[in-house]
Design an enzyme around this catalytic site. Structure first.
Site, PDB file in Angstrom:
ATOM      1  N   TYR A   4       0.792  -1.391  -0.130  1.00  0.00           N
ATOM      2  CA  TYR A   4      -0.022   0.100  -0.056  1.00  0.00           C
ATOM      3  C   TYR A   4       0.853   1.144  -0.046  1.00  0.00           C
ATOM      4  CZ  TYR A   4      -3.449   2.946   1.768  1.00  0.00           C
ATOM      5  OH  TYR A   4      -4.813   3.971   2.063  1.00  0.00           O
ATOM      6  N   TYR A 158     -11.902  -5.102   6.978  1.00  0.00           N
ATOM      7  CA  TYR A 158     -10.625  -4.674   7.324  1.00  0.00           C
ATOM      8  C   TYR A 158     -10.561  -3.469   8.491  1.00  0.00           C
ATOM      9  CZ  TYR A 158      -6.012  -2.779   7.789  1.00  0.00           C
ATOM     10  OH  TYR A 158      -4.696  -2.074   8.286  1.00  0.00           O
ATOM     11  N   HIS A 526      -9.623   8.800  11.550  1.00  0.00           N
ATOM     12  CA  HIS A 526      -9.212   7.705  12.416  1.00  0.00           C
ATOM     13  C   HIS A 526      -9.480   8.104  13.652  1.00  0.00           C
ATOM     14  CE1 HIS A 526      -6.956   6.289   8.787  1.00  0.00           C
ATOM     15  NE2 HIS A 526      -7.414   5.148   9.175  1.00  0.00           N
TER      16      HIS A 526
END
Length: 656
Positions: A4, A158, A526
């Protein structure tokens, strides 16, 4: 095999991709920066400090041309971690392919495009749930015939695990999301086409450190997916019923303390999704060992790639039938997980399905994550190097001036701002205006598919921010639930009781409850850590002001003054702390808010020292896992600031 990757500019990321491909990587996994993910151009107010930090900045088709320069798109499998703006980034990719003479029918890859998990865990949403689901359905309905090899959506369990989901919740909420998506698409395609739609749905799953349980989870997910296909949607072709999934192994369990241990964790987690043939991942990307420290360097990503290559080419993992077949232990665990997931899916259905159940699911994730954190604090869940076996030699991997991580040059943002303004100045303005008006018309007319108008805007030279702003004007803004208010009270324990007693004493001395503002400046979505701080502060008896993600420094300062808070807690995990925290401090000062400020996030030691020198009172990083201790520090700070330190002491005050 992927890593990633993406950072800074399209040119720098292109060089990184080409280098990774030369090292044996067999596909691309593109990381976009937060402005790109949330639909803002680099010069937007909310983009400040975020450009190029957690991924590459892509503002228009020119950037996409640069990003893919020299990469054979007709032979490449490209995965894009993009959700709210997935239709737009796919349109840019298709435009670049077309302008390079490549037929769309040859393109292979995936757009993540799972907005429900953004509301639940990751925070990079742009539009309200209803229009977001329509945009997803339009993308799927368009690609099924026009880009037939493309995976238009990657249902993501995920990020649910990263937000604290148990295996049962991970299975249930991802499958409930898949049902919501399929129900939305069903009205947009023919009955003959729908089985192919079911067959193009793919999943992006997490593999944590509990090896056996994680493998059983994947087998249960596959069984339930086939069951849903047959019983709910009448799909019969075995090829379409097969669970197609890629994986990134767990990042939640990676530690800042003794980070070299993360390599062992990554290998074990990779085995869970490769060892059993009947539940093996189709694609794997492994995190770097230092993700809990900051942005990985090319060498760190190379190490992750080499782990995959050694597993694939040096071991005998791929040579045998399914080694778990016939295992009574695994079969029993699969049955247990499938049963509990069915029960939880039924609860989601009772709430009206995944879209209407976002509030419910978010609250459940906050509570599950709180239980995990509490288990680590109590030592019930052991994490080597963090709460057990903490004595260690210094890690040589963190030596050198960079501290073992990559730092994005602040000049990248200035360059991106200048570049997007130059792009706007030299394009065909009339063509862009016409294309955006057609996009707005398609958005207003629910009978129209928005992809053709999106492609027209991409080809005309519209920017990411203009595309998203056009849709925001039609669909409106949205703020997702935080899950904090609905979370049940924490179980009683000695640590919480002692903390609550200290809060009570200091509050009495202040003449009112300690009030904390928990804020997330910038675009970082987040929010798991911020939510746990807010919940613990509430459970300890503080008054909590938490508005969720995506706040400007000005809004945080205004709220601090208007609400009369005693302390401000800021959370940033995107690497933008160097720009945003000093700005918040400045805004607080200008607004007349004389309050202590504490900061939490992925913050390298050098940056921590700079923040403390700038006026931050405390800095916490992933190694600081004991939330009760953090909250005790907050009580002490408030007491010191108001000269009532005696009341903050653990021992009871003397009687009068």
């Amino acid at each position: 095999m992927r890593t990633y990757a993406g950072h800074s500019t399209a040119r720098e990321s292109n060089a990184l991709y080409r280098g990774n491909l030369e090292k044996g990587q067999t596909g691309l996994s593109v990381a976009f920066d937060l402005p790109t993910q949330t639909g803002y151009d680099p010069d937007h107010e909310l983009a400040y400090g975020e450009v190029g930090k957690v991924g590459v900045s892509i503002a228009h088709k020119g950037d996409m041309h640069t990003l893919m320069d020299g990469i054979p798109l007709d032979r490449m499998n490209t995965s894009m971690t993009i959700n709210a703006t997935a239709a737009w980034l796919l349109a840019l990719y298709l435009t670049v392919a077309e302008e390079n003479g490549i037929d769309h029918g040859l393109l292979e890859g995936t757009t993540q495009n799972d907005i429900i998990k953004e509301f639940l865990s990751r925070g990079t949403y742009a539009f309200p749930p209803g229009p977001s689901m329509r945009l997803i359905a339009d993308t799927i309905a368009y690609t099924i015939d026009e880009v037939p090899k493309w995976n238009p959506i990657n249902i993501c369990s995920y990020h649910l695990q990263e937000a604290g989901a148990t295996p049962t919740q991970e299975i249930a909420y991802s499958l409930a999301t898949a049902e919501a998506v399929l129900d939305e698409v069903r009205a947009r395609v023919s009955d003959e086409t729908f089985p192919r739609v079911f067959g193009r749905i793919s999943f992006f799953v997490n593999a944590g450190i509990r090896f056996i349980e994680e493998h059983a989870k994947l087998r249960a997910l596959g069984e339930l997916w086939e069951e849903i296909g047959r019983e709910r949607y009448g799909v019969e072709d075995p090829k379409y019923l097969r669970l197609r999934y890629g994986v990134q192994v767990n990042s939640l369990g990676l530690t800042e303390a003794q980070p070299e241990n993360n390599v062992i964790r990554i290998v074990l987690e990779a085995l869970a999704v490769t060892l059993g043939r009947d539940a093996r991942a189709r694609a794997i990307q492994l995190p770097a060992w230092n993700e809990a420290l900051g942005l990985p360097r090319p060498w760190d990503q190379q190490w992750s790639l080499r782990i995959q290559q050694i597993l694939a080419y040096e071991t005998d993992l791929l040579e045998y039938p399914d080694v778990f077949e016939g295992s009574r232990v695994v079969e029993a665990l699969v049955e247990e997980l499938a049963g509990s997931a069915r029960a939880e899916m039924a609860v989601v259905t009772e709430h009206g399905g995944a879209v209407d159940a976002v509030d419910y699911m978010k609250t459940q994730l906050v509570e599950s994550h709180r239980a995990r954190v509490a288990a680590i604090e109590a030592g019930e869940l052991k994490v080597v190097g963090q709460n057990v076996f903490t004595t260690a030699e210094p890690s040589p991997l963190q030596g050198g001036e960079d501290g073992g991580v990559m730092t994005v040059d602040p000049a990248v943002e200035h360059g991106s701002v200048d570049a997007v303004r130059e792009w706007r100045a030299r394009r065909d303005h009339e063509a862009v205006e016409v294309a955006l008006e057609r996009l707005a018309g398609a958005a207003r007319d629910e009978s129209q598919n928005m992809m053709p108008a999106t492609l027209e805007a991409a080809a005309a030279g519209a920017t990411t921010g203009e595309w998203a702003a056009t849709l925001r004007d039609v669909f409106g803004e949205y703020r997702a639930p935080t899950g904090v208010a609905g979370a049940a009270a924490a179980p009683e324990g000695e640590a919480l009781a002692a903390l609550r007693e200290r809060v009570d004493r200091v509050s009495e001395a202040l003449g009112r409850r300690i009030k904390i503002l928990v804020g997330k400046p910038g675009l970082d979505g987040h929010s798991n850590g911020a939510e746990q701080i807010a919940v613990r502060a509430r459970d300890a008896g503080m008054e909590v002001l938490y508005e969720g993600i995506r706040l400007t420094p000005q809004r945080i300062a205004q709220a601090a003054v208007q609400e009369g808070v005693h302390v401000v807690g800021l959370s940033i995990l995107s690497g933008s702390h160097g720009e945003l925290i000093p700005t918040v401090l400045s805004e607080l000062s200008e607004a007349g808010a004389d309050v202590p400020v504490v900061v939490g996030g992925i913050i390298p030691p050098a940056d921590e020292r700079a923040l403390l020198a700038a006026g931050v009172d405390r800095v916490y990083t992933p190694k600081d896992f004991d939330i009760s201790r953090i909250m005790g520090d907050v009580v002490d700070l408030v007491a010191e600031h108001h000269d009532v330190t005696a009341e903050a002491a653990l021992t009871a005050p003397p009687s009068a």
